[in-house]
Design a protein around this motif. Structure first.
Motif, PDB file in Angstrom:
ATOM      1  N   VAL A 119       0.874  -1.175   0.000  1.00 50.56           N
ATOM      2  CA  VAL A 119       0.000   0.000   0.000  1.00 50.56           C
ATOM      3  C   VAL A 119       0.911   1.224   0.000  1.00 50.56           C
ATOM      4  O   VAL A 119       1.617   1.482   0.973  1.00 50.56           O
ATOM      5  CB  VAL A 119      -0.940   0.015   1.216  1.00 50.56           C
ATOM      6  N   HIS A 120       0.881   1.983  -1.128  1.00 47.70           N
ATOM      7  CA  HIS A 120       1.778   3.124  -1.283  1.00 47.70           C
ATOM      8  C   HIS A 120       0.986   4.437  -1.200  1.00 47.70           C
ATOM      9  O   HIS A 120      -0.094   4.558  -1.773  1.00 47.70           O
ATOM     10  CB  HIS A 120       2.490   3.056  -2.633  1.00 47.70           C
ATOM     11  N   ASN A 121       1.561   5.403  -0.502  1.00 41.14           N
ATOM     12  CA  ASN A 121       0.969   6.733  -0.397  1.00 41.14           C
ATOM     13  C   ASN A 121       1.764   7.683  -1.292  1.00 41.14           C
ATOM     14  O   ASN A 121       2.856   8.132  -0.928  1.00 41.14           O
ATOM     15  CB  ASN A 121       0.997   7.227   1.050  1.00 41.14           C
ATOM     16  N   PRO A 122       1.232   8.037  -2.473  1.00 43.20           N
ATOM     17  CA  PRO A 122       1.987   8.913  -3.384  1.00 43.20           C
ATOM     18  C   PRO A 122       1.829  10.388  -3.055  1.00 43.20           C
ATOM     19  O   PRO A 122       2.462  11.228  -3.682  1.00 43.20           O
ATOM     20  CB  PRO A 122       1.355   8.595  -4.740  1.00 43.20           C
ATOM     21  N   ALA A 123       0.949  10.717  -2.124  1.00 40.88           N
ATOM     22  CA  ALA A 123       0.613  12.117  -1.849  1.00 40.88           C
ATOM     23  C   ALA A 123       1.678  12.769  -0.963  1.00 40.88           C
ATOM     24  O   ALA A 123       2.409  12.092  -0.246  1.00 40.88           O
ATOM     25  CB  ALA A 123      -0.747  12.200  -1.160  1.00 40.88           C
ATOM     26  N   PRO A 124       1.740  14.098  -0.994  1.00 39.20           N
ATOM     27  CA  PRO A 124       2.652  14.816  -0.098  1.00 39.20           C
ATOM     28  C   PRO A 124       2.075  15.002   1.304  1.00 39.20           C
ATOM     29  O   PRO A 124       2.599  15.792   2.076  1.00 39.20           O
ATOM     30  CB  PRO A 124       2.849  16.156  -0.813  1.00 39.20           C
ATOM     31  N   ILE A 125       0.976  14.333   1.585  1.00 37.67           N
ATOM     32  CA  ILE A 125       0.359  14.396   2.905  1.00 37.67           C
ATOM     33  C   ILE A 125       0.195  12.972   3.422  1.00 37.67           C
ATOM     34  O   ILE A 125       0.174  11.997   2.656  1.00 37.67           O
ATOM     35  CB  ILE A 125      -1.013  15.099   2.854  1.00 37.67           C
ATOM     36  N   ALA A 126       0.092  12.829   4.744  1.00 33.11           N
ATOM     37  CA  ALA A 126      -0.074  11.506   5.356  1.00 33.11           C
ATOM     38  C   ALA A 126      -1.473  10.974   5.088  1.00 33.11           C
ATOM     39  O   ALA A 126      -2.431  11.740   4.910  1.00 33.11           O
ATOM     40  CB  ALA A 126       0.195  11.586   6.846  1.00 33.11           C
TER      41      ALA A 126
END
Length: 844
Positions: free
Chosen positions: A529-536
């Motif tokens: 599960v990857h978070n590509p956003a600049p926020i958490a």
């Protein structure tokens, strides 16, 4: 030029005096002027006869005319037409000025009839067609030189002419220091030849330009309100040869019809207000996950300037009154605004020339645009047929704008709609909510001033992100193999061996995989599960499901839910699931994201969830296989351990040989030989076996026969590995080297010579040799065989392989070979022996 100011102010009109600046008149006369007009120059207006006229111009532009009796019609110079105001008489020079004061200072005539004060309003103001736009004071001099009838003696000069303005009609004490204001001063020589005889003529006309002279505002021609006096000082005869004599010179003014001019001045102008518009937004960028919202606050500001004035204009009514007793002929009406100057458009209800009867009044209208809104003077000029000019003035002043443009504006917004009306600098605020993914990208928002079309824009960039879920799927199963075993031989299952004979028997053991049974199907893998956003991101759960209602067990290590996944970070999990079979399925991993609604200050409120999924195919096309019984150990009851065979080697055949025999004559009869091969699997120890049975019969006393092929290969020359000892029983002990009758060959050579072309000799020889050897080996013969052998023996003793045979002979020989062949092959006699045969070519 005369301004007429009416003492009554009809219909609100204002009549203003002629000139560029008003004079201030007080008890102690103090006058301010633009400047003293200093003039000079010699002007020669001499003529030779009374039928001629002459004109000239001074350096400052004064117009000087000598008017003969017959060249101009000025009317009588007598009383009622011309009025004298100063008379001078002396020689050889004369000087003086007009005043009511006494005693007179110079050469003036003492009579009040001829020398007296005169007001500015009594001086006609005229124009000249050759000098448009210039107005003049007009005065006349009646020159009465005593020698006027003698052209050579009638010469006189005007050397000085000075004009003063004063409030004292009895002024004395030239040069009037502090009591009068000099506005014009000519000093030069005007040369005159007075050809007009006698007095009562308007001999010399002198027109003083008013360009730089400020005429009092209330001293228009015939204006009864005038209180300023006109003082003319002159001097004659100072030029050599042009003296004055005993005659007199008299200054006069001509009486003209006159009008009064009054006017109104209504000003208009437009004030256009300029506006600036600005728009801002906070925050201008949102980084959101799919399903999130963010609210931004917009501010729209408008700034109003002080306004820009334009479209200045003045318009009004010009009223022309004829207060006199004679009709006035109007030749033109003009209107000019000082400054540029600007010429107005004048409209009168008559055509020119127009006769305005005594006591009548007429109105004209005018209008003109102006270049600016400065205070100016609007002057209406009425010219009569005599050239006299009358003016009326009105102040052109601008107050409040008559037309306002964009004093109030209205602002609309492409998102919010109407933001209302603004009459002054101000602002409006509103909020707008953006959501992902519907508002992803740049969201332009424009505020517009409706009246001007001015715009201001602010953009909110919405960056939408989604969790990236990826996964893989590895399959596995357990595969149990099933085996078969088969034992066989290429040799006959029944054999006949003579006592003492052996047989090399060939066995084959073949093992193969007959199939397999699969079980314990499973799928395992990784979930990322990857978070590509600049926020958490807040992840509530990670689950795994396989089509068909199968749930995988997910292990995310030390992560606990809800889990905060940092910007750019990846959560790694594993999963496993047992499956009922090897059917192709889809494996779906799902991460559940907690959504938020963000206020403009960044405060977050939970607002539902969004799932992000990744899939992988569950395929058993290439699974990880745990093999069971993939190998077997093969053994044989005769050969012992044959070896190990695994799936990759199957099918596999083990070959080995076994020698059967020899048996003794006492062992005659049938013998059964059993041989069993078996396998044992490597994991479950499952077994399988197969047997092969051979029956060997040993003839009792009768023996058995072998074919020629056996005998030709089982000699000392081979190619069989084992030589049959029967060859040693041939007579002479030479075995295969024994000479065969008349052939020139040995028995061995005859056996290996092919019967080319159907050679009957060799056909019989091959069967003959085999029958003899079979009988020598112990095989019983028959009477027919014995008789045939005897016939053959006799025949071979007289024939060679090349002996020519008749057809009948060849047939007989071939029939003998057939009898012996049937015996050798076991068709007749005791039967065929079960001995292997080798069909190989003879050695060279």
């Amino acid at each position: 030029m005369t301004d007429r100011i009416r003492l009554r102010r009809p219909r609100g009109r204002v009549a203003i005096g002629l000139g560029l600046a008003a004079l201030a008149i007080s008890a102690v006369f103090a006058v301010s002027v633009l400047a003293l007009v200093s003039d000079s120059g010699t002007v020669d207006v001499q003529v030779a006869s009374s039928s001629q006229c002459a004109s000239g111009t001074t350096n400052a532009g004064a117009l000087v005319d000598y008017i003969g009796n017959n060249c101009a019609s000025l009317g009588s110079a007598g009383s009622g037409v011309f009025a004298s105001f100063v008379r001078l008489q002396a020689n050889p020079t004369e000087q003086g000025y007009n005043t009511d004061g006494r005693p007179l200072q110079f050469d003036e005539n003492n009579s009040p009839t001829f020398t007296h004060s005169i007001k500015v309003s009594d001086i006609p103001v005229v124009s000249d067609p050759s000098h448009p736009g210039v107005l003049y004071w007009e005065v006349f001099a009646d020159v009465n030189d005593s020698n006027a009838n003698d052209p050579t003696a009638a010469k006189i000069s005007l050397n000085d002419l000075e004009i003063y303005l004063t409030g004292n009609p009895s002024i004395l004490g030239y040069p009037f220091t502090g009591t009068a204001n000099e506005v014009y001063d000519y000093s030069g020589s005007i040369l005159i030849n007075d050809v007009n005889g006698g007095s009562g003529q308007a001999d010399l006309r002198y027109r003083i330009p008013l360009t730089n002279i400020a005429v009092p505002a209330d001293c228009g021609y015939k204006d009864p309100a005038c209180s300023t006096y006109f003082v003319l000082y002159s001097k004659f005869g100072a030029t050599a040869g042009y003296p004055s004599d005993s005659g007199f010179e008299e200054w006069k003014v001509k009486t003209y019809p006159y009008v009064t001019v009054s006017k109104t001045a209504t000003t208009t102008f437009t004030r256009t207000f300029g506006w600036d518009i600005s728009k801002s937004v906070d925050p201008a960028t949102w980084n959101l996950f799919t399903g999130d919202t963010g609210t931004s606050d917009y501010t729209v500001g408008v700034t109003k300037d002080a306004g820009t004035d334009s479209a200045w204009a003045v318009s009004g009514t010009i009223t022309i009154d004829n207060p006199g007793t004679v009709d006035a002929s109007i030749t033109s009406v003009a209107d000019v605004v000082s400054g540029a100057p600007t010429t107005a458009t004048v409209s009168c209800p008559f055509s020119f020339p127009h006769t305005l009867a005594a006591g009548d009044s007429v109105d004209c209208t005018y209008s003109t645009p102006l270049p600016n809104g400065s205070a100016q003077t609007n002057t209406a000029t009425v010219t009569l047929s005599a050239g006299t000019v009358f003016q009326g003035h009105a102040a052109v002043t601008f107050g409040s704008p008559t037309t306002t443009v964009n004093g109030t504006i209205h602002v609309t917004d492409s998102v919010e709609g109407s933001l209302g009306a603004f009459s002054a600098t101000g602002q409006a605020t509103y909020s707008h909510t953006f959501g992902c993914d519907g508002d992803e990208g740049t969201n332009d928002n424009t505020a517009t001033i409706v009246e001007t079309g001015q715009t201001a824009s602010a953009s909110v960039t919405v960056n939408c992100y989604a969790l990236g879920v990826t996964k893989d799927a590895a399959t596995s199963l357990t595969r149990t193999y099933h085996w078969s075993i088969d034992k066989s031989s290429s040799d006959p299952a029944t054999l006949t061996l003579n006592p003492g004979e052996t047989f090399l028997y060939h066995y084959s053991v073949t093992v193969d995989v007959t199939g397999h049974t699969d079980s314990a199907w499973a799928a395992t893998g990784n979930i990322h599960v990857h978070n590509p956003a600049p926020i958490a991101a807040t992840i509530n759960s990670v689950t795994d499901a396989i089509s068909g209602g199968i749930t995988g067990v997910v292990d995310c290590g030390s992560a606990t839910f809800p889990y905060t996944l940092a910007a750019g970070a990846t959560l790694d999990c594993t999963y496993s699931a047992t499956l009922p079979d090897a059917t192709a399925r889809t494996n779906t991993a799902t991460a559940t994201l907690q959504n938020h609604d963000f206020a403009s200050d960044g405060a977050a409120t939970d607002s539902g969830t969004t799932n992000a999924s990744g899939t992988a195919a569950v395929s058993f096309a290439n699974p990880t296989i745990s093999s069971v019984d993939e190998c077997i150990d093969v053994t044989d009851t005769y050969a012992g351990a044959l070896g190990t065979v695994c799936v990759g080697d199957a099918p596999h055949t083990f070959n080995y040989t076994r020698t059967l025999g020899p048996y003794t004559s006492q062992q005659c009869g049938p013998h059964t030989i059993d041989n069993t091969a078996m396998f044992t699997t490597n994991d479950t120890s499952a077994t399988g076996n197969d047997s092969w049975e051979v029956i060997v019969t040993v003839p009792c006393n009768t023996g058995c026969t072998l074919t020629q092929g056996y005998w030709k290969t089982h000699s000392d020359y081979g190619p069989a590995k084992k030589s049959d000892p029967t060859w040693g029983l041939l007579p002479g002990g030479q075995g295969p080297n024994t000479t065969f009758y008349l052939s020139g060959q040995t028995w061995y050579q005859v056996f290996w010579t092919a019967p080319k072309g159907g050679n009957a000799y060799y056909i019989l020889a091959h069967q003959y040799e085999a029958a003899v050897l079979n009988i020598l080996s112990g095989a019983d013969s028959t009477a027919q065989v014995d008789a045939t052998i005897a016939l053959a023996d006799t025949w071979f003793q007289t024939h060679t392989p090349t002996t020519s045979l008749t057809k009948a002979e060849k047939a007989t020989v071939i029939s003998w070979a057939g009898i012996l062949g049937a015996y050798n092959e076991g068709t007749t006699g005791p039967g065929h022996c079960s001995e292997d045969s080798l069909a190989q070519a003879a050695p060279a």
